[in-house]
Motif scaffolding. Sequence first.
Motif, PDB file in Angstrom:
ATOM      1  N   VAL A  90       0.857  -1.178   0.000  1.00 46.08           N
ATOM      2  CA  VAL A  90       0.000   0.000   0.000  1.00 46.08           C
ATOM      3  C   VAL A  90       0.895   1.230   0.000  1.00 46.08           C
ATOM      4  O   VAL A  90       2.008   1.209   0.545  1.00 46.08           O
ATOM      5  CB  VAL A  90      -0.945  -0.015   1.233  1.00 46.08           C
ATOM      6  CG1 VAL A  90      -0.154   0.046   2.536  1.00 46.08           C
ATOM      7  CG2 VAL A  90      -1.958   1.110   1.169  1.00 46.08           C
ATOM      8  N   ALA A  91       0.434   2.291  -0.623  1.00 38.04           N
ATOM      9  CA  ALA A  91       1.221   3.517  -0.666  1.00 38.04           C
ATOM     10  C   ALA A  91       1.261   4.180   0.700  1.00 38.04           C
ATOM     11  O   ALA A  91       0.240   4.265   1.389  1.00 38.04           O
ATOM     12  CB  ALA A  91       0.642   4.485  -1.701  1.00 38.04           C
ATOM     13  N   GLY A  92       2.416   4.655   1.106  1.00 34.65           N
ATOM     14  CA  GLY A  92       2.545   5.362   2.372  1.00 34.65           C
ATOM     15  C   GLY A  92       1.804   6.675   2.340  1.00 34.65           C
ATOM     16  O   GLY A  92       1.844   7.405   1.348  1.00 34.65           O
ATOM     17  N   ASP A  93       1.093   6.991   3.409  1.00 36.17           N
ATOM     18  CA  ASP A  93       0.325   8.228   3.480  1.00 36.17           C
ATOM     19  C   ASP A  93       0.406   8.752   4.914  1.00 36.17           C
ATOM     20  O   ASP A  93       0.777   8.016   5.832  1.00 36.17           O
ATOM     21  CB  ASP A  93      -1.132   7.980   3.065  1.00 36.17           C
ATOM     22  CG  ASP A  93      -1.830   9.245   2.576  1.00 36.17           C
ATOM     23  OD1 ASP A  93      -1.288  10.345   2.758  1.00 36.17           O
ATOM     24  OD2 ASP A  93      -2.941   9.118   2.027  1.00 36.17           O
ATOM     25  N   VAL A  94       0.035  10.030   5.095  1.00 29.74           N
ATOM     26  CA  VAL A  94       0.262  10.673   6.394  1.00 29.74           C
ATOM     27  C   VAL A  94      -1.004  10.917   7.200  1.00 29.74           C
ATOM     28  O   VAL A  94      -0.915  11.301   8.363  1.00 29.74           O
ATOM     29  CB  VAL A  94       0.998  12.023   6.216  1.00 29.74           C
ATOM     30  CG1 VAL A  94       2.360  11.809   5.586  1.00 29.74           C
ATOM     31  CG2 VAL A  94       0.162  13.014   5.390  1.00 29.74           C
ATOM     32  N   SER A  95      -2.177  10.742   6.606  1.00 28.42           N
ATOM     33  CA  SER A  95      -3.397  11.049   7.345  1.00 28.42           C
ATOM     34  C   SER A  95      -3.575  10.078   8.506  1.00 28.42           C
ATOM     35  O   SER A  95      -3.073   8.947   8.497  1.00 28.42           O
ATOM     36  CB  SER A  95      -4.620  10.986   6.424  1.00 28.42           C
ATOM     37  OG  SER A  95      -4.910   9.645   6.075  1.00 28.42           O
ATOM     38  N   ALA A  96      -4.326  10.497   9.519  1.00 28.80           N
ATOM     39  CA  ALA A  96      -4.598   9.626  10.657  1.00 28.80           C
ATOM     40  C   ALA A  96      -5.337   8.367  10.206  1.00 28.80           C
ATOM     41  O   ALA A  96      -5.077   7.266  10.712  1.00 28.80           O
ATOM     42  CB  ALA A  96      -5.415  10.385  11.701  1.00 28.80           C
ATOM     43  N   TYR A  97      -6.249   8.523   9.248  1.00 34.51           N
ATOM     44  CA  TYR A  97      -6.995   7.380   8.709  1.00 34.51           C
ATOM     45  C   TYR A  97      -6.031   6.369   8.086  1.00 34.51           C
ATOM     46  O   TYR A  97      -6.119   5.162   8.330  1.00 34.51           O
ATOM     47  CB  TYR A  97      -8.004   7.881   7.675  1.00 34.51           C
ATOM     48  CG  TYR A  97      -8.766   6.793   6.960  1.00 34.51           C
ATOM     49  CD1 TYR A  97      -9.935   6.266   7.492  1.00 34.51           C
ATOM     50  CD2 TYR A  97      -8.317   6.288   5.743  1.00 34.51           C
ATOM     51  CE1 TYR A  97     -10.631   5.261   6.836  1.00 34.51           C
ATOM     52  CE2 TYR A  97      -8.996   5.289   5.075  1.00 34.51           C
ATOM     53  CZ  TYR A  97     -10.161   4.773   5.624  1.00 34.51           C
ATOM     54  OH  TYR A  97     -10.840   3.778   4.974  1.00 34.51           O
ATOM     55  N   ALA A  98      -5.088   6.869   7.271  1.00 30.99           N
ATOM     56  CA  ALA A  98      -4.134   5.983   6.606  1.00 30.99           C
ATOM     57  C   ALA A  98      -3.220   5.300   7.620  1.00 30.99           C
ATOM     58  O   ALA A  98      -2.895   4.108   7.473  1.00 30.99           O
ATOM     59  CB  ALA A  98      -3.306   6.773   5.595  1.00 30.99           C
ATOM     60  N   PHE A 265       2.341  16.597  12.581  1.00 28.51           N
ATOM     61  CA  PHE A 265       1.245  17.302  13.267  1.00 28.51           C
ATOM     62  C   PHE A 265      -0.069  16.838  12.647  1.00 28.51           C
ATOM     63  O   PHE A 265      -0.700  17.557  11.870  1.00 28.51           O
ATOM     64  CB  PHE A 265       1.430  18.812  13.106  1.00 28.51           C
ATOM     65  CG  PHE A 265       0.581  19.643  14.032  1.00 28.51           C
ATOM     66  CD1 PHE A 265       0.943  19.817  15.361  1.00 28.51           C
ATOM     67  CD2 PHE A 265      -0.586  20.250  13.577  1.00 28.51           C
ATOM     68  CE1 PHE A 265       0.155  20.588  16.216  1.00 28.51           C
ATOM     69  CE2 PHE A 265      -1.381  21.014  14.412  1.00 28.51           C
ATOM     70  CZ  PHE A 265      -1.001  21.192  15.740  1.00 28.51           C
ATOM     71  N   PRO A 266      -0.517  15.606  12.953  1.00 29.07           N
ATOM     72  CA  PRO A 266      -1.663  15.007  12.245  1.00 29.07           C
ATOM     73  C   PRO A 266      -3.005  15.675  12.518  1.00 29.07           C
ATOM     74  O   PRO A 266      -3.967  15.412  11.798  1.00 29.07           O
ATOM     75  CB  PRO A 266      -1.658  13.557  12.742  1.00 29.07           C
ATOM     76  CG  PRO A 266      -0.900  13.582  14.023  1.00 29.07           C
ATOM     77  CD  PRO A 266       0.112  14.663  13.891  1.00 29.07           C
ATOM     78  N   THR A 267      -3.100  16.531  13.538  1.00 25.07           N
ATOM     79  CA  THR A 267      -4.372  17.203  13.836  1.00 25.07           C
ATOM     80  C   THR A 267      -4.448  18.568  13.152  1.00 25.07           C
ATOM     81  O   THR A 267      -5.114  19.474  13.633  1.00 25.07           O
ATOM     82  CB  THR A 267      -4.535  17.375  15.357  1.00 25.07           C
ATOM     83  OG1 THR A 267      -3.390  18.070  15.886  1.00 25.07           O
ATOM     84  CG2 THR A 267      -4.662  16.027  16.036  1.00 25.07           C
ATOM     85  N   LEU A 268      -3.816  18.690  11.998  1.00 23.48           N
ATOM     86  CA  LEU A 268      -3.706  19.969  11.298  1.00 23.48           C
ATOM     87  C   LEU A 268      -5.055  20.591  10.952  1.00 23.48           C
ATOM     88  O   LEU A 268      -5.175  21.807  10.856  1.00 23.48           O
ATOM     89  CB  LEU A 268      -2.886  19.763  10.020  1.00 23.48           C
ATOM     90  CG  LEU A 268      -2.347  20.990   9.294  1.00 23.48           C
ATOM     91  CD1 LEU A 268      -1.312  21.710  10.146  1.00 23.48           C
ATOM     92  CD2 LEU A 268      -1.736  20.587   7.956  1.00 23.48           C
ATOM     93  N   SER A 269      -6.080  19.772  10.777  1.00 24.49           N
ATOM     94  CA  SER A 269      -7.392  20.298  10.372  1.00 24.49           C
ATOM     95  C   SER A 269      -8.186  20.881  11.529  1.00 24.49           C
ATOM     96  O   SER A 269      -9.160  21.604  11.303  1.00 24.49           O
ATOM     97  CB  SER A 269      -8.228  19.195   9.712  1.00 24.49           C
ATOM     98  OG  SER A 269      -7.644  18.767   8.518  1.00 24.49           O
ATOM     99  N   THR A 270      -7.787  20.578  12.741  1.00 24.65           N
ATOM    100  CA  THR A 270      -8.606  20.986  13.884  1.00 24.65           C
ATOM    101  C   THR A 270      -7.852  21.740  14.970  1.00 24.65           C
ATOM    102  O   THR A 270      -8.459  22.457  15.760  1.00 24.65           O
ATOM    103  CB  THR A 270      -9.261  19.749  14.537  1.00 24.65           C
ATOM    104  OG1 THR A 270      -8.228  18.813  14.891  1.00 24.65           O
ATOM    105  CG2 THR A 270     -10.243  19.086  13.584  1.00 24.65           C
ATOM    106  N   GLU A 271      -6.543  21.589  15.044  1.00 22.51           N
ATOM    107  CA  GLU A 271      -5.781  22.231  16.103  1.00 22.51           C
ATOM    108  C   GLU A 271      -4.737  23.181  15.521  1.00 22.51           C
ATOM    109  O   GLU A 271      -4.050  22.827  14.553  1.00 22.51           O
ATOM    110  CB  GLU A 271      -5.076  21.179  16.977  1.00 22.51           C
ATOM    111  CG  GLU A 271      -6.042  20.272  17.725  1.00 22.51           C
ATOM    112  CD  GLU A 271      -5.311  19.286  18.611  1.00 22.51           C
ATOM    113  OE1 GLU A 271      -4.113  19.510  18.889  1.00 22.51           O
ATOM    114  OE2 GLU A 271      -5.940  18.287  19.013  1.00 22.51           O
ATOM    115  N   PRO A 272      -4.601  24.373  16.089  1.00 22.46           N
ATOM    116  CA  PRO A 272      -3.631  25.338  15.552  1.00 22.46           C
ATOM    117  C   PRO A 272      -2.200  24.920  15.866  1.00 22.46           C
ATOM    118  O   PRO A 272      -1.915  24.381  16.945  1.00 22.46           O
ATOM    119  CB  PRO A 272      -3.996  26.628  16.283  1.00 22.46           C
ATOM    120  CG  PRO A 272      -4.549  26.159  17.590  1.00 22.46           C
ATOM    121  CD  PRO A 272      -5.295  24.891  17.272  1.00 22.46           C
TER     122      PRO A 272
END
Length: 436
Positions: A90-98, A265-272
């Motif tokens: 599988v391709a490496g990815d950085v999202s928390a889901y991945a 910093f995987p919480t980039l969408s919700t935390e500053p």
Amino acid sequence: MGTRIALFTRDLRVHDNPLLVGADQVVPLFVLDPKLSGISANRLRFLHQSLADLRQNLRDRGADLVIREGDPVAETARLAAEVDASSVMVAGDVSAYAQRREGRLRDERLPVEIAPGVTVLPPGAVRPGGGGASYRVFTPYFKSWERAAWRASVVSPRTIAMPSGVAPGRLPSLPAGESPDAIPGGETEGRRRLRAWQGQISRYDDDHDDMAADNTSRLSAYLRFGCLSPLEVALAAKADDSPGAQAFLRQLCWRDFYYQVTAAFPTLSTEPMRAKADTEWRYDEDGLQHWRDGTTGVPIVDAGMRQLRAEGWMHNRARLITASFLTKHLGIDWRPGVQWFFRWLLDGDVPNNSGNWQWTAGTGNDTRPFRKFNPIRQAQRFDAEGVYVRRYVPELKDIDGAAVHQPWRLPDSVRRGLDYPGPLESHRDEAVWLRD
């Protein structure tokens, strides 16, 4: 070398795809996860178009795309047992889901191989001299990125051996998108557009910010879904020594930059990233809705927001202007902006969408966190004759030249005839635009 399950995720292509080479037999698999059914209607349509194109390209090489629906890990394990697979790639990815998916695959005691391909350089391939996990400032990252050794591009296999008797499954019917002018998905279309872009790239440095000319690649959605290899796109730009190609290469590096930021910093969408810059947002539901609808009364902002809805895409300069207007002029939290863009953007992903929003809001990687874009000056500079505004704000189509950017300055007799709102209540003082 056995049989490999090639678990496609965000690498929906046959060119430069390590998943398809290096095994005796390959079973290409894509799992439709019901948990992701709430994603943008635009991206869902683009995804299904891309899957249909990938299936055809695999069939042209003697294989097929196996479609399953359910939990990706459970379906992968089930298929691996069915074909007696020796590994899963599988391709490496950085999202928390991945990251969760990768961890759960390993918990199944399946030999898991992680392939490159979502970025030019994998996150962590270059690190700051001080030993930090990631670069927080772009320029030093770009210098390291340029000097780094890139992997060789993988040649697309002419034939792909696949075990017999595997039921391929059916693609669900094509869903409807929300944006009527959205571009189609798929590797075939992406490669066609890349070839056309290579003939225009030399002009990129001169006029990529010209909003009316729109001399940008429009490849971002194909990169987001992996219909195009970011490495191949970067290699094509690197081979061209024109200033335009080099400027475009720098933009591709920004994409990698935000991926390595997100890995750290995987919480980039919700935390500053800068918590101190995230404390004084206004609550203004009316202003937020006007911004979403493209009815703020500031034409360059409204044009950008309407382009977003019509095309599922927005010119990068317009993204900066509209995000700055929401956060720095209206003083509204950047997170609703992130979510609104996620709803519409074909290229919406966590690293780039959320990273750019934090940069503009002053909570992220910008070394000048108090930077504020004056929308009128931006419009006068990058849409000098008002062509971009008139393209997306038809109420102003009969206003000549740069006058379109400040309709409140028009004579009363003209302004009363326009079916276009004045600036929002908190921004009716024209001096606001002259001071900022």
